[in-house]
Every structure is written in structure tokens, then in C-alpha cells.
Design a protein around this motif. Structure first.
Motif, mmCIF file in Angstrom:
data_model
loop_
_atom_site.group_PDB
_atom_site.id
_atom_site.type_symbol
_atom_site.label_atom_id
_atom_site.label_comp_id
_atom_site.label_asym_id
_atom_site.label_seq_id
_atom_site.Cartn_x
_atom_site.Cartn_y
_atom_site.Cartn_z
ATOM 1 N N GLY A 248 33.636 54.244 27.172
ATOM 2 C CA GLY A 248 35.065 54.214 26.897
ATOM 3 C C GLY A 248 35.896 54.304 28.159
ATOM 4 O O GLY A 248 36.897 53.587 28.316
ATOM 5 N N ARG A 249 35.497 55.193 29.070
ATOM 6 C CA ARG A 249 36.237 55.339 30.329
ATOM 7 C C ARG A 249 36.097 54.083 31.188
ATOM 8 O O ARG A 249 37.059 53.646 31.821
ATOM 9 C CB ARG A 249 35.733 56.564 31.089
ATOM 10 N N VAL A 250 34.910 53.502 31.213
ATOM 11 C CA VAL A 250 34.704 52.281 31.999
ATOM 12 C C VAL A 250 35.633 51.169 31.509
ATOM 13 O O VAL A 250 36.278 50.477 32.308
ATOM 14 C CB VAL A 250 33.232 51.829 31.919
ATOM 15 N N LEU A 253 39.118 51.869 32.704
ATOM 16 C CA LEU A 253 39.281 51.610 34.143
ATOM 17 C C LEU A 253 39.374 50.115 34.437
ATOM 18 O O LEU A 253 40.120 49.692 35.316
ATOM 19 C CB LEU A 253 38.110 52.227 34.918
ATOM 20 N N ILE A 254 38.585 49.327 33.724
ATOM 21 C CA ILE A 254 38.642 47.871 33.911
ATOM 22 C C ILE A 254 40.055 47.368 33.645
ATOM 23 O O ILE A 254 40.613 46.568 34.407
ATOM 24 C CB ILE A 254 37.632 47.162 32.980
ATOM 25 N N GLN A 255 40.659 47.847 32.565
ATOM 26 C CA GLN A 255 42.012 47.415 32.200
ATOM 27 C C GLN A 255 43.047 47.952 33.173
ATOM 28 O O GLN A 255 43.952 47.226 33.611
ATOM 29 C CB GLN A 255 42.332 47.882 30.779
ATOM 30 N N LEU A 272 28.734 48.978 26.438
ATOM 31 C CA LEU A 272 30.137 48.582 26.589
ATOM 32 C C LEU A 272 30.595 47.724 25.415
ATOM 33 O O LEU A 272 31.643 47.972 24.816
ATOM 34 C CB LEU A 272 30.342 47.831 27.908
ATOM 35 N N CYS A 273 29.800 46.706 25.077
ATOM 36 C CA CYS A 273 30.234 45.792 24.021
ATOM 37 C C CYS A 273 30.099 46.396 22.626
ATOM 38 O O CYS A 273 30.644 45.852 21.658
ATOM 39 C CB CYS A 273 29.506 44.450 24.114
ATOM 40 N N GLU A 274 29.376 47.505 22.516
ATOM 41 C CA GLU A 274 29.252 48.182 21.223
ATOM 42 C C GLU A 274 30.278 49.308 21.055
ATOM 43 O O GLU A 274 30.362 49.922 19.998
ATOM 44 C CB GLU A 274 27.841 48.775 21.077
ATOM 45 N N HIS A 275 31.085 49.555 22.113
ATOM 46 C CA HIS A 275 32.067 50.633 22.039
ATOM 47 C C HIS A 275 33.237 50.235 21.138
ATOM 48 O O HIS A 275 33.640 49.066 21.117
ATOM 49 C CB HIS A 275 32.579 50.974 23.443
ATOM 50 N N PRO A 276 33.808 51.206 20.413
ATOM 51 C CA PRO A 276 34.905 50.887 19.493
ATOM 52 C C PRO A 276 36.126 50.221 20.132
ATOM 53 O O PRO A 276 36.856 49.484 19.470
ATOM 54 C CB PRO A 276 35.288 52.269 18.923
ATOM 55 N N THR A 277 36.363 50.473 21.441
ATOM 56 C CA THR A 277 37.550 49.895 22.090
ATOM 57 C C THR A 277 37.277 48.554 22.760
ATOM 58 O O THR A 277 38.167 47.991 23.398
ATOM 59 C CB THR A 277 38.103 50.873 23.144
ATOM 60 N N TRP A 278 36.048 48.033 22.625
ATOM 61 C CA TRP A 278 35.651 46.785 23.291
ATOM 62 C C TRP A 278 36.617 45.646 22.990
ATOM 63 O O TRP A 278 37.121 44.977 23.899
ATOM 64 C CB TRP A 278 34.226 46.430 22.886
ATOM 65 N N ASP A 280 39.635 45.628 21.855
ATOM 66 C CA ASP A 280 41.052 45.862 22.161
ATOM 67 C C ASP A 280 41.335 46.038 23.648
ATOM 68 O O ASP A 280 42.494 46.173 24.045
ATOM 69 C CB ASP A 280 41.548 47.109 21.413
ATOM 70 N N THR A 281 40.298 46.065 24.467
ATOM 71 C CA THR A 281 40.475 46.265 25.912
ATOM 72 C C THR A 281 40.702 44.925 26.615
ATOM 73 O O THR A 281 39.996 43.947 26.355
ATOM 74 C CB THR A 281 39.241 46.949 26.531
ATOM 75 N N ASP A 282 41.683 44.906 27.516
ATOM 76 C CA ASP A 282 41.951 43.709 28.309
ATOM 77 C C ASP A 282 40.935 43.636 29.451
ATOM 78 O O ASP A 282 41.004 44.416 30.404
ATOM 79 C CB ASP A 282 43.371 43.775 28.875
ATOM 80 N N ILE A 283 39.971 42.736 29.325
ATOM 81 C CA ILE A 283 38.942 42.579 30.363
ATOM 82 C C ILE A 283 39.067 41.215 31.046
ATOM 83 O O ILE A 283 38.124 40.717 31.648
ATOM 84 C CB ILE A 283 37.523 42.750 29.778
ATOM 85 N N SER A 284 40.257 40.638 30.961
ATOM 86 C CA SER A 284 40.465 39.283 31.495
ATOM 87 C C SER A 284 40.323 39.202 33.006
ATOM 88 O O SER A 284 40.147 38.117 33.568
ATOM 89 C CB SER A 284 41.845 38.763 31.079
ATOM 90 N N SER A 285 40.395 40.346 33.693
ATOM 91 C CA SER A 285 40.256 40.342 35.161
ATOM 92 C C SER A 285 38.813 40.161 35.610
ATOM 93 O O SER A 285 38.553 39.762 36.757
ATOM 94 C CB SER A 285 40.804 41.644 35.742
ATOM 95 N N LEU A 286 37.837 40.472 34.742
ATOM 96 C CA LEU A 286 36.427 40.419 35.132
ATOM 97 C C LEU A 286 35.994 39.004 35.507
ATOM 98 O O LEU A 286 36.285 38.040 34.799
ATOM 99 C CB LEU A 286 35.542 40.937 33.991
#
Length: 518
Positions: A248-250, A253-255, A272-278, A280-286
Motif C-alpha cells: 500500500g505504501r509503495v 509513493l509511486i503516485q 502490488l497488483c493484488e492490493h486493494p488500492t491497485w 485506484d492508484t495513478d501509476i502512469s509515471s512508471l
């Protein structure tokens, strides 16, 4: 400048990347200029405490600014950095301290209970403690040598940049890798090994000075250090240092920091992909996802590809600093399961027992040659002699792993000659675990094998024959190992059998055990 090694990297970067963030950690942010100043002051503090070229400085701690400051400060003095795995037991840490001849140890306060007993009967003459969390009450008094505060020692150091003569062939880091016969071996990584590995990464990966790399894997492992931190710092990018992996923290931090690079093992990316916030998290920077240790499961590939991301995978080891091959993202599907192509400045071959190249598709031993490959092991001439093949074009490292090349030149790993178990990215050599179990009076024979595990990829299982007239339980075995080995090395289960399958010469047939009990 006379220092051509790692110790001068940040000093050379301080003007080129003035104002650019170098590190983000629990202690705050540091620009390249601030980091260079702290490295100079720490180098002066270490020199005042007797550290000179060739001396070994050990570090026991999680990811932190102090870890990298110590690495570069020792390099600027021509000294040798010895990072220690924080998951080891005190006897294992003591072995590394004694074997390396480290005369100074830097340890984080939460790990003092490990560091204090490990210092006894070693050559450590002084300890610096890094304040991270709370130390156990009274632990400081248990050190058999003088103890100082790391921060105070650094601040008292003079901000003076030393230009010590360091060449690429000089020793930079001793990294201990588990041995097949019990005790670990110290892989001697030179400044050239680590520099050329970083050049390989910069050549084969799309890195830039604007990249933000989130370091969730421990820097005391060569993958995080050699493939992650060092290339990014060489390029002038930014690093976020996390001490522990919390999915969740990772994601947060990505966002928050617009992270571009992240590396780990398949378990990391699965969690990471199994986390509940996966979702809804903005990971477009990756942009760069690097995975090693084993192949990424198809279901995990699916989860990331559904969000427009692909993996770079690879194969390597401590002795190759660590990159040997890399699988570009474009081939993550079509060559799924492959270790990839040899790194740009590294050669890889597959040979038969006579060290002759195998034809396409034929399994043989994987051997590696290049400027990123170590030349020897610390204090282990017999291991060095048995681990390399001298050819007209140079020395080839015998990896002990079996594999083959396909018709397109992609390497596939088919088996482990050394029976190594990879659990959550940690290497486990059964011989070391078997040695401890065999010390039990009730054990007539023991073999440790890897079994599949949904979370860690594989975990160790002990197969034991109990001596006639004795009794032994799984609980007794596990209790015996507690404190003697790192917890990840302790078998997760024990199977008791009447007899072991053996070869004509009496050796235990582990393939048979794996088929029957794995």
C-alpha cells in the motif's frame, strides 16, 4: 583526479546535477551537492578512525542514506565496503566480519541485538551506530569495542574532498554469497566490475537523469545495488529509499513522487497488483519495471499489461555484479520464461562438460565473461580456481546453472546445477541448512529441497531420515534452527521418510526427492 572509482561519482555529479534531488529517505531529501558534502565529511571521520586504502568497513542496516554515504565514503578513501544481510543470524554475521577482516562496523540501532554478539571474537575495533528507530535497552553496553554515534561522527568530519588514487581494478565491495559447502564466499567486486555493470544497465535500459527510482529491495543485495541504485546515481537521477516493502505504501509513493523505475521479484509485483488500492492508484509515471529471481507468472503479466506496462527481466548473480542477461519488455510475452539476451558489454555461453559450446537448444552449463565479472573470491583460492575457466579470450565464470540458447539467441534457464533454492528473491543453498540439521543426534540423513509456494515462488522443505531408536518432530527441527540461520533459510515444512533414494556412489538423488515430496 586520481580516483577513477565509485568514490568520486557523487563528487563529479555535484556540479553537473546541482540542485537535483539525489536521495529521498526517512531522513529527508538530499541534493547531489548535499550528498557530496556528507560523503566528504564521513570520509574524513572514517580516516580519523584509522580507515585507509584497502581497509574493510562493514555495514549492517536497511536501506538508508547512511548506507550509500558509507559506500561512497569508503570508496573515496580507497577502502572496501562490506554490506551485510540484515536477515542473517548473529553467527552468520560474525563469520562475515571475521572472514572479511572488517575493522569498523556501522550498524543501525534496531539491529544492535544482531550486531553486538556478532562483534565478539572478530577484528572489529570500533562501531558507529545509525539512529533508526529504538535500540533494545542496554544493548549498547554489550559491544566489546568502543561505540560512537554515526551522525555525530559525520558532523565532526571536515568537509574536505580527498583525491586518493583508486583504479578500476581496485577492490570496492565484498559481497557475501551463500556457499554450496556451508560457509558463504566473499565475492570481490572491483570498481570496474560495478562501473561496467552500470554502463550495461544504461546501455540496455531506457534510463535518464529525470528518472525517479523507488528502491524497495534491500541494497545489501547486489541486484538492488548494482542494477538499481548505482546506474541511477551515475546518470544523475533520484532514488527513494524504503526500508521495508509494504504494498500500500509503495503504491502511494509511486503516485506521490511520480516514480518511473521500480524493481523486485515476482512476489513483489504480485502483491502490488493484488492490493486493494491497485486500480485506484495513478501509476502512469512508471516506465521501467525490472524483475529478477524467476519468471513472472502470466497472471501478473496480465495485470500489468492491462495498465499498459511490461517487464524487463534478467538473469545474473553476485559474481556478475549482477547483470548477465536481460529480456527487453518487447519480448516479455513471446520469450516468456527466458533470461533474455547477454548484456551489451558481457558475453554468455552454454557449454558441455568439456567446456565446448553447445548447439542451439542443447542444455549445458552457463558461463559468463566480461568486465562486470569478478576475478576472484576473498580468501578462497580453491573456490576461485574451481569457478573459472581460462580461455584464450579471457576467464569465464562457471555459474553452475544449466540452460540453453534458442534460435534467436535468447537464454533459457533449465535447472540449477547447485540445487540452489530462490525464495522471494533470496538465494538458499541447501548444503548450509543440511549441515545445521545434521548436527541433531536423531538425524540419520537429511536433504533440503525447494517446493512451490504461491507467495515466495519456492520455499525450503527438509526431508529427514530419523536414526533408529530416536524420535524427532518437525517442531524440534525448526526450534533447533532458530537463531542459527536466517529465517528465510529455515524450512517451512519437514517430511520424515524411511530411507533416501541414492546413487550407486551413495549420494542422495535430489531429483527423486523433488518428484516425490515437492
Amino acid at each position: 583526479m586520481r580516483n577513477h572509482g565509485l568514490g568520486d561519482w557523487i563528487h563529479r555529479r555535484r556540479v553537473r546535477s546541482a540542485g537535483q534531488t539525489a536521495l529521498i529517505s526517512a531522513g529527508g531529501e538530499q541534493t547531489y551537492d548535499q550528498l557530496a558534502q556528507r560523503i566528504d565529511k564521513l570520509a574524513d571521520a572514517l580516516a580519523e578512525r584509522g580507515i585507509s586504502p584497502g581497509d574493510r568497513v562493514a555495514y549492517l542496516g536497511e536501506n538508508s542514506a547512511a548506507f550509500l554515504e558509507t559506500l561512497f565514503a569508503t570508496g573515496s578513501l580507497g577502502a572496501v565496503f562490506v554490506p551485510l544481510n540484515t536477515r542473517l543470524a548473529p553467527p552468520e554475521i560474525a563469520f562475515a566480519l571475521q572472514d572479511s577482516g572488517a575493522q569498523l562496523l556501522i550498524a543501525s540501532t534496531p539491529l544492535i541485538p544482531l550486531a553486538a554478539p556478532a562483534c565478539r571474537e572478530t577484528g572489529v575495533q570500533r562501531v558507529l551506530t545509525v539512529a533508526e528507530g529504538a535500540a533494545a535497552g542496554g544493548e549498547l553496553a554489550e559491544f566489546p569495542v568502543p561505540v560512537e554515534d554515526f551522525a555525530a561522527a559525520l558532523e565532526a568530519g571536515a568537509e574536505f574532498h580527498r583525491d586518493v588514487s583508486v583504479e578500476l581494478d581496485d577492490l570496492a565491495v565484498i559481497l557475501y554469497t551463500s556457499g554450496t559447502t556451508g560457509n558463504p564466499k566473499g565475492a570481490m567486486l572491483t570498481h570496474g566490475n560495478l562501473t561496467w555493470n552500470a554502463i550495461n544497465v544504461l546501455t540496455d535500459f531506457d534510463l535518464s537523469s529525470t528518472d525517479v527510482a523507488l528502491m524497495i529491495a534491500p541494497l545489501f543485495h547486489v541486484a538492488a545495488l548494482g542494477q538499481g541504485a548505482l546506474p541511477v546515481l551515475l546518470k544523475g537521477g533520484s532514488i527513494i529509499l524504503e526500508q521495508r516493502f509494504e504494498p500500500g505504501r509503495v503504491l502511494a509513493l509511486i503516485q506521490e513522487h511520480r516514480v518511473t523505475n521500480i524493481s523486485g521479484v515476482p512476489t513483489t509485483f504480485q502483491l502490488l497488483c493484488e492490493h486493494p488500492t491497485w486500480q485506484d492508484t495513478d501509476i502512469s509515471s512508471l516506465r521501467n519495471l525490472t524483475c529478477g529471481g524467476s519468471a513472472v507468472p502470466l497472471r501478473v503479466l496480465d495485470a500489468y499489461e492491462s495498465r499498459g506496462l511490461a517487464f524487463t527481466m534478467g538473469y545474473g548473480m553476485t559474481e556478475t555484479s549482477p547483470g548477465a542477461t536481460t529480456l527487453p519488455p518487447a519480448y516479455s510475452r513471446s520469450k516468456q520464461g527466458s533470461g533474455g539476451l547477454p548484456h551489451f558489454h558481457t558475453d554468455v555461453r552454454v557449454v558441455d562438460p568439456a567446456d565446448q559450446p553447445c548447439p542451439v537448444g542443447e542444455v549445458g552449463e552457463i558461463q559468463v565473461h566480461g568486465p562486470n565479472v569478478i576475478a576472484e573470491y576473498w580468501n578462497r583460492p580453491e573456490a576461485t580456481a574451481s569457478s573459472f575457466v581460462q580461455e584464450p579470450d579471457g576467464r569465464w565464470l562457471k555459474t553452475g546453472d544449466m540452460g540453453y540458447f534458442d534460435e534467436d539467441g535468447f537464454l533459457f534457464i533449465s535447472d540449477r546445477l547447485k540445487d540452489m533454492i530462490i525464495s522471494g528473491g533470496e538465494n538458499i543453498y541447501p548444503a548450509q541448512v543440511e549441515q545445521q540439521i545434521a548436527a541433531l543426534e536423531a538425524v540419520a540423513a537429511v536433504a533440503v529441497i525447494g517446493v512451490e509456494d504461491a507467495r515466495w515462488g519456492e520455499v525450503p522443505r527438509a526431508v529427514i531420515v530419523v536414526r533408529e531408536g530416536h524420535e524427532l518432530t518437525e517442531e524440534q527441527v525448526l526450534r533447533h534452527l532458530d537463531g542459527k540461520l536466517a529465517r528465510y533459510k529455515i524450512p517451512k515444512s519437514v517430511v520424515f521418510v524411511e530411507s533416501m533414494p541414492r546413487t550407486a556412489s551413495g549420494k542422495i538423488r535430489k531429483p527423486d526427492l523433488r518428484r516425490q515430496y515437492a
